[in-house]
Design a protein around this motif. Structure first.
Motif, PDB file in Angstrom:
ATOM      1  N   ILE A 105       0.825  -1.209   0.000  1.00 33.89           N
ATOM      2  CA  ILE A 105       0.000   0.000   0.000  1.00 33.89           C
ATOM      3  C   ILE A 105       0.860   1.260   0.000  1.00 33.89           C
ATOM      4  N   VAL A 138      -4.908  -0.430  -2.782  1.00 35.23           N
ATOM      5  CA  VAL A 138      -4.262  -0.814  -4.041  1.00 35.23           C
ATOM      6  C   VAL A 138      -5.342  -1.033  -5.102  1.00 35.23           C
ATOM      7  N   ALA A 147       2.460   0.994  -4.176  1.00 35.61           N
ATOM      8  CA  ALA A 147       1.555   1.049  -5.327  1.00 35.61           C
ATOM      9  C   ALA A 147       1.224   2.474  -5.781  1.00 35.61           C
ATOM     10  N   TRP A 178      -0.552  -5.745  -9.623  1.00 40.25           N
ATOM     11  CA  TRP A 178       0.014  -6.138  -8.337  1.00 40.25           C
ATOM     12  C   TRP A 178      -0.560  -7.457  -7.851  1.00 40.25           C
TER      13      TRP A 178
END
Length: 244
Positions: free
Chosen positions: A69, A99, A72, A81
């Motif tokens: 977190i 995310v 990203a 991801w």
């Protein structure tokens, strides 16, 4: 920031890995475009991830909610991801909300976390999230993952009771040193056969995530469609602080 030498080394290592993946696919008769390489960037800086991104790669993985977190939002939104490993149910909302380009969770290892993920996706109005069921093929108490004898039950729960999740396949970590034997991989193959029969899914549509830095070529030769490669690309991990 990663030193230029580290960046050049990572790019060269990444290209070498992709060559090895291609050769393994050729040996096994697998289609190269059906094998996904997840570059696992655990403990590595955003600048180094960006170098691999600029080399053309788009799929990256992390093992800690805190890291994914944080990283990203600093990187392009077209990155796919993957969250890899055990996810605490109370962090499902955090990772789903933090995310937006989370492509997959590898893997769900119990019904509770599946339910929490399902609810978090629903509450945010996101498209269904792809998940893999994690199977403990080595039988170690220290490893996460459902026992092979229970993989069908968990897969059915995800498939039929979690409308905001897409059951996409199975994953395994492997042996204590993170290298696996053919027996570990064969166990996952056997689980796939059982799961697909139970839920009416074609085996070729059911992904197998098995194989890491030390054994990804063997995994591909045995049918893996998703390999998770970290230190072979990025170098040894740097545990400067405890993450979770």
């Amino acid at each position: 920031m990663a030193a230029p030498m580290a960046e050049r080394t990572a790019i060269a290592a990444f290209r070498s890995v992709m060559d090895r993946v291609r050769h393994a696919a050729e040996r096994s008769g697998s289609q190269l475009d059906r094998i996904r390489v997840v570059a696992v960037s655990k403990t590595k800086p955003v600048s180094l991830i960006r170098q691999i991104y600029d080399a053309g790669h788009r799929c990256f993985g992390e093992n800690y909610v805190q890291e994914i977190i944080e990283k990203a939002p600093q990187l392009p939104q077209d990155i796919q991801w993957h969250y890899i490993g055990h996810l605490q149910s109370n962090k499902a909302k955090l990772i789903v909300g933090g995310v937006p380009n989370l492509a997959m969770v590898e893997g769900v290892d119990n019904q509770k976390v599946a339910n929490y993920l399902d609810r978090a996706i629903s509450n945010l109005g996101r498209n269904p999230l792809r998940v893999l069921v994690q199977v403990n093929t080595s039988g170690e108490a220290s490893k996460s993952g459902v026992d092979p004898s229970n993989c069908v039950e968990l897969a059915k729960h995800v498939k039929f009771s979690c409308p905001n999740l897409l059951f996409s396949g199975l994953m395994t970590i492997g042996m204590p040193d993170y290298s696996s034997t053919p027996e570990n991989f064969q166990t996952l193959l056997n689980c796939r056969t059982e799961v697909c029969k139970a839920i009416g899914m074609a085996e070729e549509q059911c992904e197998l995530s098995m194989g890491m830095s030390s054994d990804f070529e063997l995994a591909i030769e045995m049918g893996s469609t998703n390999v998770r490669i970290g230190s072979t690309i990025f170098g040894p991990r740097e545990y400067a602080k405890k993450l979770q």
